[in-house]
Design a protein around this motif. Structure first.
Motif, short mmCIF file in Angstrom:
data_model
loop_
_atom_site.label_atom_id
_atom_site.label_comp_id
_atom_site.label_asym_id
_atom_site.label_seq_id
_atom_site.Cartn_x
_atom_site.Cartn_y
_atom_site.Cartn_z
N SER A 29 47.13 7.54 42.53
CA SER A 29 45.99 7.63 41.64
C SER A 29 45.82 9.05 41.09
CB SER A 29 44.73 7.16 42.36
OG SER A 29 43.66 7.00 41.46
N HIS A 30 44.70 9.69 41.35
CA HIS A 30 44.39 11.00 40.78
C HIS A 30 44.86 12.16 41.66
CE1 HIS A 30 41.11 9.59 43.34
NE2 HIS A 30 40.94 10.87 43.66
N ASN A 31 45.52 11.86 42.80
CA ASN A 31 46.00 12.93 43.66
C ASN A 31 47.19 13.66 43.03
OD1 ASN A 31 44.83 10.71 45.69
ND2 ASN A 31 44.61 12.74 46.60
N SER A 32 47.50 14.86 43.54
CA SER A 32 48.57 15.68 42.99
C SER A 32 49.93 15.03 43.20
CB SER A 32 48.55 17.07 43.63
OG SER A 32 48.97 16.99 44.98
N ILE A 33 50.97 15.59 42.56
CA ILE A 33 52.29 14.96 42.58
C ILE A 33 52.93 14.96 43.96
CG2 ILE A 33 52.74 15.41 40.15
CD1 ILE A 33 54.61 17.67 41.04
N GLN A 34 52.43 15.79 44.89
CA GLN A 34 52.98 15.76 46.25
C GLN A 34 52.63 14.46 46.98
OE1 GLN A 34 51.53 18.47 44.89
NE2 GLN A 34 52.17 20.37 45.88
N PHE A 69 60.55 21.01 46.40
CA PHE A 69 59.81 20.02 47.17
C PHE A 69 60.72 19.38 48.22
CE2 PHE A 69 57.19 20.01 43.27
CZ PHE A 69 55.95 20.22 43.85
N HIS A 70 60.21 19.27 49.44
CA HIS A 70 60.93 18.63 50.54
C HIS A 70 60.17 17.37 50.95
CE1 HIS A 70 63.60 22.13 51.32
NE2 HIS A 70 62.58 22.79 50.83
N CYS A 71 60.92 16.31 51.24
CA CYS A 71 60.33 15.06 51.69
C CYS A 71 60.79 14.77 53.11
CB CYS A 71 60.72 13.91 50.76
SG CYS A 71 60.00 12.33 51.25
N PRO A 72 59.93 14.98 54.12
CA PRO A 72 60.32 14.70 55.51
C PRO A 72 60.57 13.21 55.72
CG PRO A 72 58.30 16.04 55.39
CD PRO A 72 58.55 15.51 54.03
N LYS A 92 62.65 18.95 41.35
CA LYS A 92 63.71 18.94 42.35
C LYS A 92 63.12 18.57 43.71
CE LYS A 92 67.31 21.81 44.45
NZ LYS A 92 68.29 20.72 44.41
N ILE A 93 63.66 17.52 44.34
CA ILE A 93 63.17 17.07 45.64
C ILE A 93 64.34 16.99 46.61
CG2 ILE A 93 62.00 15.24 46.93
CD1 ILE A 93 60.68 14.38 44.31
N ASP A 94 64.18 17.58 47.77
CA ASP A 94 65.17 17.50 48.84
C ASP A 94 64.66 16.47 49.85
OD1 ASP A 94 67.12 17.93 50.73
OD2 ASP A 94 66.18 19.75 51.55
N TYR A 95 65.30 15.28 49.86
CA TYR A 95 64.91 14.22 50.78
C TYR A 95 65.65 14.38 52.11
CZ TYR A 95 62.71 11.65 46.93
OH TYR A 95 61.90 11.25 45.89
N GLU A 96 64.91 14.46 53.21
CA GLU A 96 65.54 14.50 54.52
C GLU A 96 66.24 13.17 54.80
OE1 GLU A 96 64.41 15.29 59.22
OE2 GLU A 96 62.82 15.28 57.70
N GLU A 97 67.43 13.23 55.35
CA GLU A 97 68.22 12.03 55.59
C GLU A 97 67.54 11.12 56.62
OE1 GLU A 97 72.83 10.79 56.79
OE2 GLU A 97 72.26 12.89 56.55
N LEU A 98 67.56 9.82 56.34
CA LEU A 98 66.99 8.85 57.27
C LEU A 98 67.98 8.54 58.38
CD1 LEU A 98 65.38 6.30 54.76
CD2 LEU A 98 64.37 8.37 55.74
N SER A 125 50.32 12.17 51.84
CA SER A 125 50.89 13.42 51.36
C SER A 125 52.37 13.43 51.73
CB SER A 125 50.16 14.62 51.99
OG SER A 125 50.71 15.82 51.52
N LEU A 126 53.22 13.22 50.74
CA LEU A 126 54.63 12.92 50.99
C LEU A 126 55.53 14.13 50.90
CD1 LEU A 126 56.75 10.69 51.46
CD2 LEU A 126 56.74 10.26 49.00
N LEU A 127 55.23 15.06 50.01
CA LEU A 127 56.12 16.20 49.75
C LEU A 127 55.51 17.50 50.26
CD1 LEU A 127 57.19 15.40 46.07
CD2 LEU A 127 58.32 14.70 48.19
N GLU A 128 56.40 18.39 50.72
CA GLU A 128 56.03 19.74 51.09
C GLU A 128 56.78 20.70 50.17
OE1 GLU A 128 57.39 19.92 55.08
OE2 GLU A 128 55.80 18.62 55.88
N LYS A 129 56.10 21.71 49.68
CA LYS A 129 56.74 22.65 48.76
C LYS A 129 57.10 23.94 49.49
CE LYS A 129 56.37 24.66 44.15
NZ LYS A 129 55.48 24.98 43.01
N LYS A 130 58.39 24.29 49.44
CA LYS A 130 58.87 25.52 50.07
C LYS A 130 59.85 26.21 49.13
CE LYS A 130 58.67 23.45 54.71
NZ LYS A 130 59.48 23.03 55.89
N ASP A 131 59.59 27.48 48.84
CA ASP A 131 60.49 28.28 48.00
C ASP A 131 60.79 27.60 46.66
OD1 ASP A 131 60.69 30.15 50.09
OD2 ASP A 131 62.31 29.01 51.02
N GLY A 132 59.77 27.00 46.07
CA GLY A 132 59.92 26.41 44.76
C GLY A 132 60.56 25.04 44.74
#
Length: 342
Positions: free
Chosen positions: A178-183, A75-78, A23-29, A66-73
């Motif tokens: 590449s080998h970095n985490s899913i965030q 993922f948020h995308c600024p 689940k990803i919450d994308y901030e509105e552009l 680093s695209l995603l931030e995880k808060k309260d389970g």
């Protein structure tokens, strides 16, 4: 038949294509529709963001963010981070026009991390403004509107080699961290040759990206993409090339464990099966997807014993980082990339 082993993490699951679902919450552009274009106003870059796009030493393997931030389970995308990718896509578009003098034909792919397909679609919406054409990996060849295109997965080695295999492909864009985490996510870019751009070309992309203040995007319904089964073409090339060097029939009937740390690695799995290998795939997503540091030795050996396999292959997210486990007599030996190269 492949062996299916349930994913380790409950927050990570795969759809039928191998894409990771979270689940990803994308901030509105900050955007506005004007005519056929969507105008996206770019937020100013922080000093840290400028350094990511334009590092002191140009990277040799693309840009990673680093695209995603995880808060309260969740993922948020600024928006500020997402817009960094729009800057990079526009910069690549401008570089292609400068170097080629005309719009390019571009293969665009991604690994299976959760932000990949969205970024691929938006990349084509940005690049289409400058009239570039697009090729995508698809097992059912043919043209279709971008709005109907779902999955863009193809490994980095397979994607980059398409520049050499197909005469009509000018450039390749791989959306991968590449080998970095899913965030994380990132961009690897290839022009004319299957080697990632670096040096002055990478610096040019960075400079173009920093200069952008507004990005235009075209409606997905107005963009046509050309589906092509690149995976099959690359596998045919590999079989033809390797058949001239070693007797390929030697692997027929053997069992090999394949563990893609992200996704399903259809390219390598299908290649081995074409050669008569009995492939046992472990469908267990690893975080981070890096077998050089995240290596459950005991589990790998147990799986090899279970299936009487002498070889296990572990792959990172975009499948260009490989670790082997080999059974030699009664001992098991791990071989990292540097050991394989030497």
């Amino acid at each position: 038949m492949d062996v299916m082993i349930a994913p380790t993490f409950k927050m990570i699951s795969m759809d039928d294509t191998g894409n990771i679902e979270v689940k990803i919450d994308y901030e509105e552009l900050d955007s506005k529709r004007i005519g056929q274009f969507l105008h996206v106003n770019l937020p100013p870059l922080t000093t840290e963001e400028e350094d990511i796009i334009n590092p002191l030493i140009p990277p040799t393997s693309g840009i990673r963010i680093s695209l995603l931030e995880k808060k309260d389970g969740v993922f948020h995308c600024p928006a500020s981070r997402y817009c960094m990718f729009l800057r990079i896509f526009k910069a690549i578009s401008l570089l292609l026009l400068e170097k080629m003098g005309h719009p390019a034909k571009i293969l665009i792919t991604s690994d299976e991390r959760p932000t990949g397909d969205r970024l691929v679609r938006n990349a084509m919406q940005v690049l289409a403004v400058d009239e570039h054409e697009f090729v995508v990996q698809r097992h059912e060849p043919g043209d279709l509107p971008l709005s109907k295109f779902i999955h863009s997965g193809l490994s980095t080695p397979y994607s980059s080699s398409c520049i050499a295999i197909f005469d009509d492909i000018d450039a390749v864009i791989c959306v991968t961290a590449s080998h970095n985490s899913i965030q994380w996510n990132g961009v690897k870019f290839y022009l004319n040759v299957p080697i990632p751009i670096a040096g002055d070309l990478m610096r040019s992309i960075s400079n173009h990206a920093l200069q952008q203040t507004l990005i235009k995007m075209i409606d997905a319904d107005k963009i046509t993409v050309h589906g092509r089964d690149c995976e099959v073409a690359v596998n045919d090339y590999i079989k033809d090339l390797m058949g001239k060097v070693i007797p390929l029939e030697g692997v027929s009937g053997k069992t090999i464990i394949v563990w893609p740390y992200m996704g399903k690695a259809p390219g390598i799995v299908n290649l081995l099966q074409d050669l008569g290998v009995n492939v046992k795939r472990i469908d267990k997503q690893m975080e981070p997807p890096d077998p050089t540091v995240n290596f459950p030795r005991k589990e790998i050996i147990e799986t090899m014993k279970q299936h009487d396999a002498r070889i296990a292959v572990m792959l990172d997210a975009d499948r260009d980082r490989i670790v082997f486990m080999l059974k030699r007599e009664n001992a098991y030996q791990k071989m990292n990339p540097n050991e394989l190269y030497t």
